[in-house]
Design a protein around this motif. Structure first.
Motif, short mmCIF file in Angstrom:
data_model
loop_
_atom_site.label_atom_id
_atom_site.label_comp_id
_atom_site.label_asym_id
_atom_site.label_seq_id
_atom_site.Cartn_x
_atom_site.Cartn_y
_atom_site.Cartn_z
N PHE A 220 22.98 119.49 73.46
CA PHE A 220 24.37 119.24 73.27
C PHE A 220 25.04 118.74 74.57
N CYS A 221 24.33 118.80 75.59
CA CYS A 221 24.77 118.17 76.94
C CYS A 221 25.03 116.63 76.76
N SER B 232 28.76 111.83 78.11
CA SER B 232 28.12 110.62 78.21
C SER B 232 27.78 110.34 79.73
N GLY B 233 27.13 109.22 79.91
CA GLY B 233 26.80 108.53 81.00
C GLY B 233 25.72 109.75 82.04
N THR B 234 25.76 109.29 83.46
CA THR B 234 24.93 109.87 84.07
C THR B 234 25.44 111.56 84.36
N GLN C 219 22.21 118.28 81.73
CA GLN C 219 21.24 118.47 80.94
C GLN C 219 20.14 119.08 81.82
N ILE C 220 19.73 118.51 82.71
CA ILE C 220 18.74 118.59 83.97
C ILE C 220 18.87 120.05 84.28
N PHE C 221 20.35 120.03 85.08
CA PHE C 221 20.86 121.28 85.80
C PHE C 221 20.60 122.40 85.01
N ALA D 261 31.17 116.31 81.60
CA ALA D 261 29.71 116.83 82.22
C ALA D 261 29.89 117.56 83.44
N TRP D 262 30.52 116.82 84.28
CA TRP D 262 30.74 117.23 85.87
C TRP D 262 31.52 118.46 85.75
N SER D 263 32.47 118.77 84.88
CA SER D 263 33.38 119.93 84.92
C SER D 263 32.60 121.15 84.69
N GLN D 264 31.80 121.01 83.61
CA GLN D 264 30.67 121.97 83.26
C GLN D 264 29.79 122.37 84.29
N LEU D 265 29.24 121.37 84.73
CA LEU D 265 28.19 121.50 85.87
C LEU D 265 28.92 122.28 86.91
#
Length: 577
Positions: free
Chosen positions: A109-110, A115-117, A123-125, A425-429
């Protein structure tokens, strides 16, 4: 110690293992790149529903509840009851959302939503964080419970029980796949339901006075035990209850089912069937929970020293008044609950590590057979890490509280990402990372800096709440502030990526285009989520009132709640598409 007839146990276990062996050989995956499912493959919703029930119907949770009840009475259960208000989120919102996605793992889902880096980094984290930290902690819960249970059931020493448990699970890993899990969980569900009704029948048979008279007597003898409001210095502390009602349940819970259940939802062919698959076992579980409460009351009334050994009490609660020839079935059901939960956790953790991390970024071009065996290797690693954690734990509650604190403030970002385009993605991470880091910093400062500890104690006194809830509120606000700030500071996802996600799921919410039509549907769904939450809370409260306060009023609350659920199912069939 509760004695189980060895000959009967051997026969029943032998028959069960033969059935499992047949299913394992018949459906052993010959070609698979992950241990869940092939992309786009559908399963019957009723089988998925039984699998959901088997997952919810978890006797290890009984151990945690018994430990909390032994410590703080019924009021201690609020800490563990976040699901009371979350009952509508899965069937009405997120289950149908997941059923529209056909991903290989829920962690994929990530890169579908973002999108992007940032998407790849998340996904990896998430794969490594959940795979190497969160899942092993959850596995340690089950291992600790399973080890204690088998030690009591078979009279083994703790060391013997530990080695047998690890050996058994090591063998079971090799039959672990999604297709097998669906079929075997169906069998396990029937066994567990049958066992529970046997327990209920014999528990009621052991009560030699009318049931309502029994509860009246129970209330007199166990006044402190049955209090629902948390106690502080023998006085009611309603503020702790308010923290639970207003903050805890949404702060620590991953309400969008970004876990093992997401795989089940994605294997269902339609949104409405997904609703049924989730709602049916959840509703049945409400009845099972009431049955469990009757079994608990019956056992406690005849065993005043039940708090001395809660592990012995769990087995005793389900077997003490059961005829000898039925005890092996009950023991089998109890053991199956532990094994099922463990297998699911191994599947979930190894799927992310093997598919999202190893195949996705480390070794991308190996043969399918290689990934199948690397999946088994990751399951063995999870078993090893979980075993080490369980060795150093003797109690569930400290581990549960730690798990709750590293989840504080994370829950909202998992909801917001479905409805708000700003979440990236950065906010979820940042939410996932900061919840862990902030927890460690908080604990370190509390242990090493007296001034920090004095501030937290003063805040607890000012708010009249327990130290744990002060910590939970602090972490929740800090984590939310962090991920919201990151959402605005970092670039948003590409519009084409957002549109692709929205076109598939159609969740409604706040997006950079007109969503008024979908928002009208979303508003109706949210209304029913709220009504389901009220109904669920009312039915739980009604069960307590039925037993210990006013029988008619309690029954009235239960019937009103059931009516709300029934009307909701009828109306939602027109909304969930």
């Amino acid at each position: 110690m509760n004695n189980i007839h060895i000959t009967q146990s051997t026969i029943i276990w032998g028959i069960y293992l033969m059935v499992i062996l047949f299913l394992t050989i018949r459906f052993f995956p010959k070609k698979s790149i992950n241990l869940y499912q092939e992309r786009g493959k559908s399963s019957l919703w009723i089988l998925i529903s039984l699998g959901m029930f088997t997952s919810i119907f978890n006797f290890s949770s009984d151990l945690i509840f018994l430990e909390a009840t032994a410590k703080d009475g019924f009021s201690g259960l609020w800490l563990l009851s976040s699901g009371i208000f979350a009952i509508g989120f899965s069937p009405i919102l997120f289950g149908p959302f997941w059923s529209k996605l056909k991903l290989s793992t829920e962690n994929e889902f990530c890169v579908f939503r973002y999108s992007g880096t940032g998407a790849k980094s998340l996904q990896i984290f998430r794969a490594t964080y959940l795979g190497f930290i969160v899942v092993p902690i959850l596995i340690s819960f089950q291992l600790l419970a399973f080890q204690k249970f088998t030690s009591i059931l078979f009279g083994w020493t703790s060391q013997e029980s530990f080695y047998v448990t690890i050996s058994l699970l090591g063998v079971l890993l090799f039959k672990n796949s999604f297709s097998q899990e669906v079929r075997i969980n169906t069998l396990n569900g029937f066994i567990q339901l049958s066992a529970m009704f046997l327990v209920l029948y014999f528990s009621l048979s052991s009560i030699d006075i009318p049931l309502f008279d029994f509860w009246k007597q129970f209330k007199i003898e166990h006044t402190e035990l049955i209090k629902l409001v948390p106690q502080s210095n023998h006085q009611n502390n309603t503020n702790d209850l308010w923290v639970f009602l207003l903050i805890q349940w949404w702060s620590i819970s991953i309400l969008d089912n970004s876990n093992i259940h997401a795989h089940r939802f994605m294997s269902i062919s339609s949104s409405w069937k997904s609703f049924l698959a989730i709602f049916l076992p959840t509703f049945i579980f409400l009845g099972i929970s009431f049955i469990r409460s009757i079994v608990f009351d019956s056992y406690v009334s005849s065993h005043p020293n039940w708090v001395v050994n809660i592990y012995d009490s769990l087995l005793g609660m389900y077997t003490y008044n059961i005829p000898l020839y039925f005890k092996p079935i009950i023991a089998l059901a109890l053991l199956l609950a532990f094994i099922t939960s463990l297998e699911e956790l191994f599947n979930w953790g190894s799927s992310m590590l093997n598919y999202d991390f190893y195949k996705g970024y480390i070794n991308t071009k190996a043969a399918d057979k290689h990934y199948k065996y690397s999946g088994y290797l990751f399951m063995f690693i999870l078993l090893l890490i979980g075993s080490v954690i369980s060795i150093y734990q003797t109690s569930f509650l400290p581990l549960i509280k730690f798990f709750f604190t590293i989840s504080a403030g994370v829950g909202p970002v998992f909801i917001a990402r479905w409805f708000w385009w700003r979440v990236n993605a950065w906010s979820q991470l940042s939410a996932m990372l900061c919840s862990l880091v902030y927890t460690l910093i908080y604990d370190f400062c509390n242990d090493h800096f007296l001034s920090f500890k004095n501030v937290t104690l003063a805040l607890s006194d000012l708010l009249n709440i327990s130290d744990f809830y002060t910590k939970l509120i602090t972490l929740t606000l800090s984590v939310i502030a962090t991920w919201v700030t990151v959402a605005y500071l970092c670039p948003s996802d590409k519009v084409e990526n957002l549109k692709k996600f929205y076109s598939v799921v159609k969740p409604g919410g706040i997006w950079p285009w007109d969503t008024r039509k979908d928002n009208k549907i979303l508003a109706k769904k949210i209304l029913w989520v709220i009504l389901f939450a009220i109904a669920n809370f009312t039915i739980v409260l009604g069960g307590w009132i039925l037993k210990f306060q006013n029988h008619l009023y309690g029954l009235f609350l239960i019937l009103i709640s059931i009516l709300i659920f029934f009307i909701g199912v009828v109306r939602l069939k027109k909304i969930i598409v």
